[in-house]
Design an enzyme around this catalytic site. Structure first.
Site, PDB file in Angstrom:
ATOM      1  N   ASP A   1       3.493   0.522  12.222  1.00 40.66           N
ATOM      2  CA  ASP A   1       2.280  -0.007  11.588  1.00 40.66           C
ATOM      3  C   ASP A   1       2.020  -1.470  11.945  1.00 40.66           C
ATOM      4  OD1 ASP A   1       1.951   2.478  10.494  1.00 40.66           O
ATOM      5  OD2 ASP A   1       2.780   1.950   8.531  1.00 40.66           O
TER       6      ASP A   1
ATOM      7  N   LYS B   1       0.829  -1.212   0.000  1.00 37.53           N
ATOM      8  CA  LYS B   1       0.000   0.000   0.000  1.00 37.53           C
ATOM      9  C   LYS B   1       0.866   1.266   0.000  1.00 37.53           C
ATOM     10  CE  LYS B   1      -1.847   1.762   3.996  1.00 37.53           C
ATOM     11  NZ  LYS B   1      -1.697   3.207   4.233  1.00 37.53           N
ATOM     12  N   ASN B   2       1.816   1.334   0.920  1.00 43.24           N
ATOM     13  CA  ASN B   2       2.524   2.600   1.087  1.00 43.24           C
ATOM     14  C   ASN B   2       3.532   2.876  -0.035  1.00 43.24           C
ATOM     15  OD1 ASN B   2       0.947   3.180   3.249  1.00 43.24           O
ATOM     16  ND2 ASN B   2       2.467   2.658   4.816  1.00 43.24           N
TER      17      ASN B   2
ATOM     18  N   ARG C   1      -0.609  15.251  12.830  1.00 41.63           N
ATOM     19  CA  ARG C   1       0.202  14.733  11.718  1.00 41.63           C
ATOM     20  C   ARG C   1       0.710  15.924  10.900  1.00 41.63           C
ATOM     21  NH1 ARG C   1      -2.197   9.177   9.294  1.00 41.63           N
ATOM     22  NH2 ARG C   1      -0.044   9.059   8.604  1.00 41.63           N
ATOM     23  N   PRO C   2       1.787  16.550  11.384  1.00 42.87           N
ATOM     24  CA  PRO C   2       2.280  17.780  10.745  1.00 42.87           C
ATOM     25  C   PRO C   2       2.902  17.512   9.376  1.00 42.87           C
ATOM     26  CG  PRO C   2       3.782  17.090  12.492  1.00 42.87           C
ATOM     27  CD  PRO C   2       2.639  16.123  12.511  1.00 42.87           C
ATOM     28  N   ILE C   3       3.002  18.584   8.554  1.00 46.31           N
ATOM     29  CA  ILE C   3       3.718  18.470   7.270  1.00 46.31           C
ATOM     30  C   ILE C   3       4.814  19.544   7.165  1.00 46.31           C
ATOM     31  CG2 ILE C   3       1.890  17.288   5.959  1.00 46.31           C
ATOM     32  CD1 ILE C   3       1.228  20.052   4.686  1.00 46.31           C
ATOM     33  N   ASP C   4       5.282  20.003   8.340  1.00 44.53           N
ATOM     34  CA  ASP C   4       6.293  21.072   8.318  1.00 44.53           C
ATOM     35  C   ASP C   4       7.571  20.656   7.577  1.00 44.53           C
ATOM     36  OD1 ASP C   4       6.323  19.407  10.816  1.00 44.53           O
ATOM     37  OD2 ASP C   4       8.276  20.374  11.036  1.00 44.53           O
ATOM     38  N   GLN C   5       7.954  19.391   7.653  1.00 48.76           N
ATOM     39  CA  GLN C   5       9.191  18.956   6.982  1.00 48.76           C
ATOM     40  C   GLN C   5       9.003  18.888   5.462  1.00 48.76           C
ATOM     41  OE1 GLN C   5      12.208  18.603   8.730  1.00 48.76           O
ATOM     42  NE2 GLN C   5      10.825  19.568  10.210  1.00 48.76           N
TER      43      GLN C   5
ATOM     44  N   CYS D   1      -5.502   8.095   8.754  1.00 54.71           N
ATOM     45  CA  CYS D   1      -5.748   7.586  10.118  1.00 54.71           C
ATOM     46  C   CYS D   1      -5.478   8.680  11.142  1.00 54.71           C
ATOM     47  CB  CYS D   1      -4.829   6.408  10.419  1.00 54.71           C
ATOM     48  SG  CYS D   1      -5.261   4.904   9.545  1.00 54.71           S
TER      49      CYS D   1
ATOM     50  N   ARG E   1      -9.282  -0.085   3.650  1.00 56.20           N
ATOM     51  CA  ARG E   1      -8.325   0.876   3.085  1.00 56.20           C
ATOM     52  C   ARG E   1      -6.987   0.213   2.788  1.00 56.20           C
ATOM     53  NH1 ARG E   1      -6.957   4.968   6.993  1.00 56.20           N
ATOM     54  NH2 ARG E   1      -5.312   5.113   5.465  1.00 56.20           N
TER      55      ARG E   1
ATOM     56  N   ILE F   1       6.777   6.730  17.362  1.00 54.40           N
ATOM     57  CA  ILE F   1       6.509   7.532  16.162  1.00 54.40           C
ATOM     58  C   ILE F   1       5.278   8.435  16.360  1.00 54.40           C
ATOM     59  CG2 ILE F   1       6.149   7.482  13.645  1.00 54.40           C
ATOM     60  CD1 ILE F   1       8.755   6.035  14.459  1.00 54.40           C
TER      61      ILE F   1
ATOM     62  N   ARG G   1      -4.291  10.004   3.519  1.00 53.21           N
ATOM     63  CA  ARG G   1      -3.072  10.695   3.917  1.00 53.21           C
ATOM     64  C   ARG G   1      -2.150  10.930   2.711  1.00 53.21           C
ATOM     65  NH1 ARG G   1      -0.813  14.053   7.518  1.00 53.21           N
ATOM     66  NH2 ARG G   1       1.419  13.813   7.492  1.00 53.21           N
TER      67      ARG G   1
HETATM   68  N1  EPU Z   1       6.516  14.429  11.257  1.00 53.37           N
HETATM   69  C1  EPU Z   1       6.780  15.753  11.541  1.00 53.37           C
HETATM   70  N2  EPU Z   1       6.763  16.662  10.518  1.00 53.37           N
HETATM   71  C2  EPU Z   1       6.502  16.297   9.234  1.00 53.37           C
HETATM   72  C3  EPU Z   1       6.233  14.961   8.951  1.00 53.37           C
HETATM   73  C4  EPU Z   1       6.242  14.029   9.974  1.00 53.37           C
HETATM   74  O1  EPU Z   1       7.025  16.112  12.684  1.00 53.37           O
HETATM   75  O2  EPU Z   1       6.512  17.169   8.369  1.00 53.37           O
HETATM   76  C5  EPU Z   1       6.541  13.437  12.334  1.00 53.37           C
HETATM   77  C6  EPU Z   1       5.192  12.774  12.553  1.00 53.37           C
HETATM   78  O3  EPU Z   1       4.391  13.522  13.437  1.00 53.37           O
HETATM   79  C7  EPU Z   1       5.604  11.434  13.121  1.00 53.37           C
HETATM   80  C8  EPU Z   1       6.944  11.140  12.425  1.00 53.37           C
HETATM   81  O4  EPU Z   1       7.404  12.379  11.940  1.00 53.37           O
HETATM   82  O5  EPU Z   1       5.848  11.554  14.492  1.00 53.37           O
HETATM   83  C9  EPU Z   1       6.872  10.162  11.282  1.00 53.37           C
HETATM   84  O6  EPU Z   1       5.881  10.552  10.328  1.00 53.37           O
HETATM   85  P1  EPU Z   1       5.976  10.183   8.782  1.00 53.37           P
HETATM   86  O7  EPU Z   1       6.005  11.444   8.010  1.00 53.37           O
HETATM   87  O8  EPU Z   1       7.073   9.210   8.578  1.00 53.37           O
HETATM   88  O9  EPU Z   1       4.568   9.457   8.546  1.00 53.37           O
HETATM   89  P2  EPU Z   1       3.646   9.532   7.278  1.00 53.37           P
HETATM   90  O10 EPU Z   1       4.462   9.709   6.055  1.00 53.37           O
HETATM   91  O11 EPU Z   1       2.515  10.436   7.531  1.00 53.37           O
HETATM   92  C10 EPU Z   1       3.824   6.974   6.753  1.00 53.37           C
HETATM   93  C11 EPU Z   1       2.859   5.842   6.539  1.00 53.37           C
HETATM   94  C12 EPU Z   1       2.198   5.473   7.862  1.00 53.37           C
HETATM   95  C13 EPU Z   1       3.280   5.126   8.887  1.00 53.37           C
HETATM   96  C14 EPU Z   1       4.333   6.233   8.985  1.00 53.37           C
HETATM   97  C15 EPU Z   1       5.516   5.868   9.859  1.00 53.37           C
HETATM   98  C16 EPU Z   1       2.147   6.195   4.284  1.00 53.37           C
HETATM   99  C17 EPU Z   1       1.056   6.599   3.352  1.00 53.37           C
HETATM  100  N3  EPU Z   1       1.855   6.250   5.579  1.00 53.37           N
HETATM  101  O12 EPU Z   1       3.047   8.059   7.255  1.00 53.37           O
HETATM  102  O13 EPU Z   1       1.433   4.322   7.587  1.00 53.37           O
HETATM  103  O14 EPU Z   1       2.709   4.938  10.155  1.00 53.37           O
HETATM  104  O15 EPU Z   1       4.829   6.549   7.680  1.00 53.37           O
HETATM  105  O16 EPU Z   1       6.165   4.741   9.369  1.00 53.37           O
HETATM  106  O17 EPU Z   1       3.213   5.785   3.847  1.00 53.37           O
HETATM  107  C18 EPU Z   1      -0.346   2.822   7.832  1.00 53.37           C
HETATM  108  O18 EPU Z   1       0.003   2.265   6.771  1.00 53.37           O
HETATM  109  O19 EPU Z   1      -1.168   2.311   8.636  1.00 53.37           O
HETATM  110  C19 EPU Z   1       0.215   4.118   8.169  1.00 53.37           C
HETATM  111  C20 EPU Z   1      -0.361   4.934   9.007  1.00 53.37           C
END
Ligand code: EPU
Length: 418
Positions: free
Chosen positions: A305, A22-23, A122-126, A117, A397, A327, A93
């Site tokens: 996950d 999926k991811n 779930r920030p996107i600052d990075q 989820c 999903r 995480i 997401r």
């Molecule tokens: N984070 C920040 N700033 C950012 C982005 C992330 O502080 O700009 C923090 C988050 O708050 C979190 C950590 O960094 O504490 C990791 O977040 P990440 O960005 O890696 O997560 P994501 O990309 O939103 C993906 C998977 C998730 C999985 C996480 C961690 C996808 C579509 N989703 O999410 O998968 O939990 O990586 O491995 O790839 C799932 O499949 O059930 C699922 C939720």
């Protein structure tokens, strides 16, 4: 409303074949927007997150041909809009990946913040920091993220946290930028490597995916490709956990054992026997579970996950296990549901204590998110009597044909429509 009904206590025996990841799929589908040619994407999982994303691409003007349930051909040359409104992006997401893909293609993107989820902020600052360092201006107005660049230019980008999403988005925006982009402290998950391999097959110049440092040298054009997505590490891990919990002897087919090392190691520590058969794993368990502690970490650590599923196996272990979630802030919502089945979990903040009990008993529970839903399925397989799982759209999903796959190995599981 659809519900899952499971009558537990059946031993599992046979084979389960794992679908595409999926991811990886949700990163690779938007990546096709960057191509000037036709991208044939194979081994896609037939799940709602993937189908939603394919539909969004179609609505944005791409030509999408469904070749069969796991293969599509995408012609992005007809995409004219770089705007993704909330009713589309809130569905999942991974819609955030449309930001990087649109930016890479049009040097601008207007995308509503993503859904997905709910386990805390779930920030996107990075992601935004990366876009800015590549030369974009990012503004947020009327719940839309507006990103614009006169010209994307490569840069050195150090991620403050290891983020899968930011790593993907920066790769998408940088593959056609001018010059060299270096992502430091990049995520190393198998789906990051798969996305890089997909982009390289379209002519991108990317090195180091799977390590902390990814180097991307921009190219002016990306061509069409044919690409097959890797097997889903978490789907495989979920079925491995199910076999260990329910007891049985099952071959989990179409996997990359290397991607499953942290999960295999923990399940062996918990008493399972796991044999590596190259592209399959044989999982055997007598259902007697040894306690152990788990701490989630970015890859190659134990994946967040898999945390709810492994906690469910530990509900019937021979003692107390401690689970530390490093995480996400709020990924123990499922504990209350498991406790309804007779589990004894005390969760506070990022730590849960799981006190092993003799057994679980069927009841009605909710899938509070995707992996929490997978945990409820495992709990239903362990529990005596009937377990009814509500809100199963979360499970759909991310898990293709979960009822068929588990029924084939002897589980008593069905979907009812009430
Ligand atoms: N984070 C920040 N700033 C950012 C982005 C992330 O502080 O700009 C923090 C988050 O708050 C979190 C950590 O960094 O504490 C990791 O977040 P990440 O960005 O890696 O997560 P994501 O990309 O939103 C993906 C998977 C998730 C999985 C996480 C961690 C996808 C579509 N989703 O999410 O998968 O939990 O990586 O491995 O790839 C799932 O499949 O059930 C699922 C939720």
């Amino acid at each position: 409303m659809k519900k899952l009904v499971i009558n537990g206590k059946n031993r599992l025996q046979g084979e389960i074949s794992i679908s595409g990841a999926k991811n990886a799929a949700v990163a690779i589908i938007p990546a096709a927007i960057l191509s000037d040619g036709i991208c044939r994407i194979e081994n896609l999982p037939d799940i709602s997150d993937v189908n939603e994303l394919i539909a969004i691409l179609g609505e944005l003007g791409a030509g999408v041909k469904q070749i069969n349930s796991s293969t599509i051909e995408v012609d992005s040359s007809t995409i004219t809009s770089y705007i993704v409104p909330a009713e589309k992006s809130k569905k999942l997401r991974a819609s955030s990946y449309l930001m990087g893909a649109m930016l890479g293609r049009f040097s601008k993107a207007k995308v509503a913040p993503p859904g997905g989820c709910d386990f805390g902020v779930r920030p996107i600052d990075q992601h935004i920091k990366g876009f800015e360092l590549l030369g974009s201006t990012v503004t947020i107005a009327d719940d839309m993220v507006n990103i614009e660049a006169k010209k994307l230019v490569g840069n050195q980008i150090y991620l403050d946290v290891v983020s899968v999403g930011a790593t993907v988005n920066i790769m998408l925006a940088a593959v056609k930028a001018q010059g060299l982009t270096v992502i430091e402290n990049a995520a190393k998950e198998p789906h990051i490597v798969d996305l890089a391999n997909f982009l390289v097959s379209m002519g991108a110049d990317i090195r180091g995916a799977g390590t902390n440092t990814i180097k991307i040298r921009g190219v002016s054009q990306l061509h069409g490709t044919t690409y097959s997505i890797i097997p889903d590490q978490i789907e495989a891990g979920t079925y491995m956990a199910a076999v260990v919990a329910a007891s049985g002897d099952v071959i989990i087919k179409n996997v990359i054992p290397k991607h499953l090392e942290s999960i295999t190691a923990k399940l062996v520590e918990m008493g399972a026997t796991i044999d590596d058969l190259d592209d399959a794993l044989r999982v055997r368990s007598d259902g007697k579970i040894r306690r152990c502690n788990i701490k989630t970490m970015p890859h190659p650590g134990f994946p967040t996950d898999m945390q709810p599923q492994i906690a469910t196996v530990l509900t019937i272990a021979d003692g107390k296990s401690v689970i530390t979630e490093s995480i996400w802030d709020n990924r123990f919502k499922y504990a209350e549901q498991l406790n309804k089945l007779g589990a004894f979990i005390k969760a506070e903040g990022k730590v849960a204590e799981v006190y092993g009990v003799e057994g679980l008993t069927g009841n009605t529970v909710k899938a509070t998110d995707l992996r929490a839903g997978a945990a409820m399925v495992i709990a239903g397989l362990i529990a005596k009597g009937e377990t009814v799982i509500e809100d199963i759209h979360h499970i759909q999903r991310g898990y293709e044909k979960i009822v068929e796959k588990l029924s084939n190995v002897g589980a008593d599981i069905k979907i009812i429509n009430e």
